[in-house]
Design a protein around this motif. Structure first.
Motif, PDB file in Angstrom:
ATOM      1  N   LYS A 253       7.242  16.212   3.504  1.00 54.75           N
ATOM      2  CA  LYS A 253       6.914  15.431   4.697  1.00 54.75           C
ATOM      3  C   LYS A 253       6.276  14.098   4.314  1.00 54.75           C
ATOM      4  N   GLU A 254       5.365  14.128   3.332  1.00 56.57           N
ATOM      5  CA  GLU A 254       4.716  12.901   2.890  1.00 56.57           C
ATOM      6  C   GLU A 254       5.703  11.987   2.165  1.00 56.57           C
ATOM      7  N   ILE A 255       6.577  12.586   1.367  1.00 62.63           N
ATOM      8  CA  ILE A 255       7.584  11.789   0.658  1.00 62.63           C
ATOM      9  C   ILE A 255       8.468  11.065   1.669  1.00 62.63           C
ATOM     10  N   LYS A 256       8.874  11.781   2.687  1.00 59.75           N
ATOM     11  CA  LYS A 256       9.751  11.204   3.710  1.00 59.75           C
ATOM     12  C   LYS A 256       9.091  10.022   4.397  1.00 59.75           C
ATOM     13  N   GLU A 257       7.835  10.161   4.774  1.00 60.04           N
ATOM     14  CA  GLU A 257       7.181   9.076   5.500  1.00 60.04           C
ATOM     15  C   GLU A 257       6.919   7.873   4.597  1.00 60.04           C
ATOM     16  N   MET A 258       6.684   8.120   3.307  1.00 59.92           N
ATOM     17  CA  MET A 258       6.433   7.002   2.399  1.00 59.92           C
ATOM     18  C   MET A 258       7.696   6.197   2.130  1.00 59.92           C
ATOM     19  N   ILE A 259       8.789   6.880   1.778  1.00 58.67           N
ATOM     20  CA  ILE A 259      10.008   6.135   1.443  1.00 58.67           C
ATOM     21  C   ILE A 259      10.668   5.561   2.691  1.00 58.67           C
ATOM     22  N   SER A 260      10.244   6.017   3.883  1.00 56.13           N
ATOM     23  CA  SER A 260      10.762   5.457   5.132  1.00 56.13           C
ATOM     24  C   SER A 260       9.942   4.279   5.612  1.00 56.13           C
ATOM     25  N   SER A 261       8.797   4.063   4.978  1.00 53.62           N
ATOM     26  CA  SER A 261       7.921   2.971   5.398  1.00 53.62           C
ATOM     27  C   SER A 261       8.595   1.618   5.169  1.00 53.62           C
ATOM     28  N   PRO A 262       8.491   0.700   6.135  1.00 50.39           N
ATOM     29  CA  PRO A 262       9.057  -0.650   5.957  1.00 50.39           C
ATOM     30  C   PRO A 262       8.459  -1.383   4.761  1.00 50.39           C
ATOM     31  N   SER A 263       7.251  -0.984   4.365  1.00 52.47           N
ATOM     32  CA  SER A 263       6.578  -1.685   3.261  1.00 52.47           C
ATOM     33  C   SER A 263       6.786  -0.998   1.910  1.00 52.47           C
ATOM     34  N   PHE A 264       7.615   0.065   1.889  1.00 46.50           N
ATOM     35  CA  PHE A 264       7.829   0.782   0.634  1.00 46.50           C
ATOM     36  C   PHE A 264       8.506  -0.121  -0.383  1.00 46.50           C
ATOM     37  N   ASP A 265       7.972  -0.130  -1.599  1.00 47.04           N
ATOM     38  CA  ASP A 265       8.507  -0.969  -2.672  1.00 47.04           C
ATOM     39  C   ASP A 265       8.804  -0.085  -3.875  1.00 47.04           C
ATOM     40  N   ARG A 266      10.065  -0.033  -4.279  1.00 48.23           N
ATOM     41  CA  ARG A 266      10.487   0.885  -5.347  1.00 48.23           C
ATOM     42  C   ARG A 266       9.787   0.581  -6.670  1.00 48.23           C
ATOM     43  N   GLN A 267       9.713  -0.690  -7.059  1.00 45.72           N
ATOM     44  CA  GLN A 267       9.066  -1.042  -8.322  1.00 45.72           C
ATOM     45  C   GLN A 267       7.589  -0.670  -8.319  1.00 45.72           C
ATOM     46  N   GLU A 268       6.943  -0.900  -7.196  1.00 47.60           N
ATOM     47  CA  GLU A 268       5.528  -0.542  -7.088  1.00 47.60           C
ATOM     48  C   GLU A 268       5.353   0.968  -7.148  1.00 47.60           C
ATOM     49  N   ALA A 269       6.291   1.690  -6.537  1.00 49.50           N
ATOM     50  CA  ALA A 269       6.229   3.152  -6.559  1.00 49.50           C
ATOM     51  C   ALA A 269       6.403   3.678  -7.978  1.00 49.50           C
ATOM     52  N   LEU A 270       7.350   3.104  -8.728  1.00 46.79           N
ATOM     53  CA  LEU A 270       7.576   3.527 -10.110  1.00 46.79           C
ATOM     54  C   LEU A 270       6.326   3.291 -10.967  1.00 46.79           C
TER      55      LEU A 270
END
Length: 249
Positions: free
Chosen positions: A63-80
């Motif tokens: 559930k948390e993963i879904k809401e994070m990667i769905s966020s308009p501000s999600f940034d793949r490089q920052e997540a990595l």
């Protein structure tokens, strides 16, 4: 190139059932579906799956993963970058626990002295600061509501919603070199305000709407996404949203 669900399962090492479940809960929906009903995954889908599995490896609930990667501000490089920090932190803790096991083994054989404090070296039940940072960046109530609102719409409704949003951005982009206080600009911003309240599952107060406009400029990722419709659009929208909010009170 597209991959069928069985091919993705074999490539990644997870079950077809898991991929079906991810699709069912809206966590990972394949980009295409054949006329026969077969799922087809794109390279972008695979990138998203990698992000999901990194977060899952770090014990984030789906559930948390879904809401994070769905966020308009999600940034793949920052997540990595964040995931790497978390994995290094975990490796350090595991190394300490292994060292504690080795010391305990020697202690029980009478080969080494060991204090009571040393027996618990490596155990850490405190909150993970990096995990909290991830939740703070990309997980919040508004994202939950927005995601749920979108998922409750049919595919055609989602497509129509995307077209409306793009049309508003383009209309405002044509006005970005005019005064944000002009009648035309304020009519366009009013349309944006109504769109957000009708389609995102969250009702924005005038103050929240004003704050959202400021976020468009303060957050570089928002600015980049908006300015793709026209350089300076994010700043124009911020100013127009502020004027709209203050005049509408």
């Amino acid at each position: 190139m597209k991959w069928m669900v069985k091919e993705v399962a074999e490539l990644v090492g997870i079950s077809v059932r898991t991929l079906h479940h991810y699709d069912k809960i809206g966590l990972l929906t394949p980009d295409e579906m054949t006329e026969s009903g077969y799922r087809l995954y794109s390279a972008e889908n695979l990138d998203t799956l990698q992000q999901i599995l990194f977060f899952k490896e770090l014990d984030f609930p789906l559930k948390e993963i879904k809401e994070m990667i769905s966020s308009p501000s999600f940034d793949r490089q920052e997540a990595l970058k964040l995931q790497r920090h978390m994995l290094l932190q975990r490796r350090e803790r595991i190394d300490r626990l292994i060292a504690t096991i080795d010391k305990t083994t020697k202690f029980e054989k009478g080969e080494k002295q060991m204090s009571n404090k040393e027996k618990f070296d490596g155990f850490d039940f405190s909150h993970n600061s990096y995990k909290e940072e991830a939740r703070r960046k990309w997980g919040d109530e508004i994202v939950d509501q927005s995601t749920a609102a979108i998922e409750n719409k049919s595919t055609s409704e989602q497509h129509e919603m995307g077209e409306k949003m793009t049309a508003i951005y383009k209309k405002l982009a044509m006005l970005k070199d005019t005064s944000p206080e002009s009648v035309e600009a304020q009519v366009g911003i009013n349309e944006w305000y109504d769109f957000l309240n009708q389609h995102t599952g969250h009702h924005y107060s005038l103050d929240a709407f004003k704050g959202l406009g400021q976020l468009y400029v303060d957050d570089e990722r928002f600015m980049q996404n908006i300015d793709q419709f026209g350089n300076g659009l994010a700043t124009f929208m911020r100013d127009a949203m502020k004027i709209y909010a203050e005049k509408s009170k």
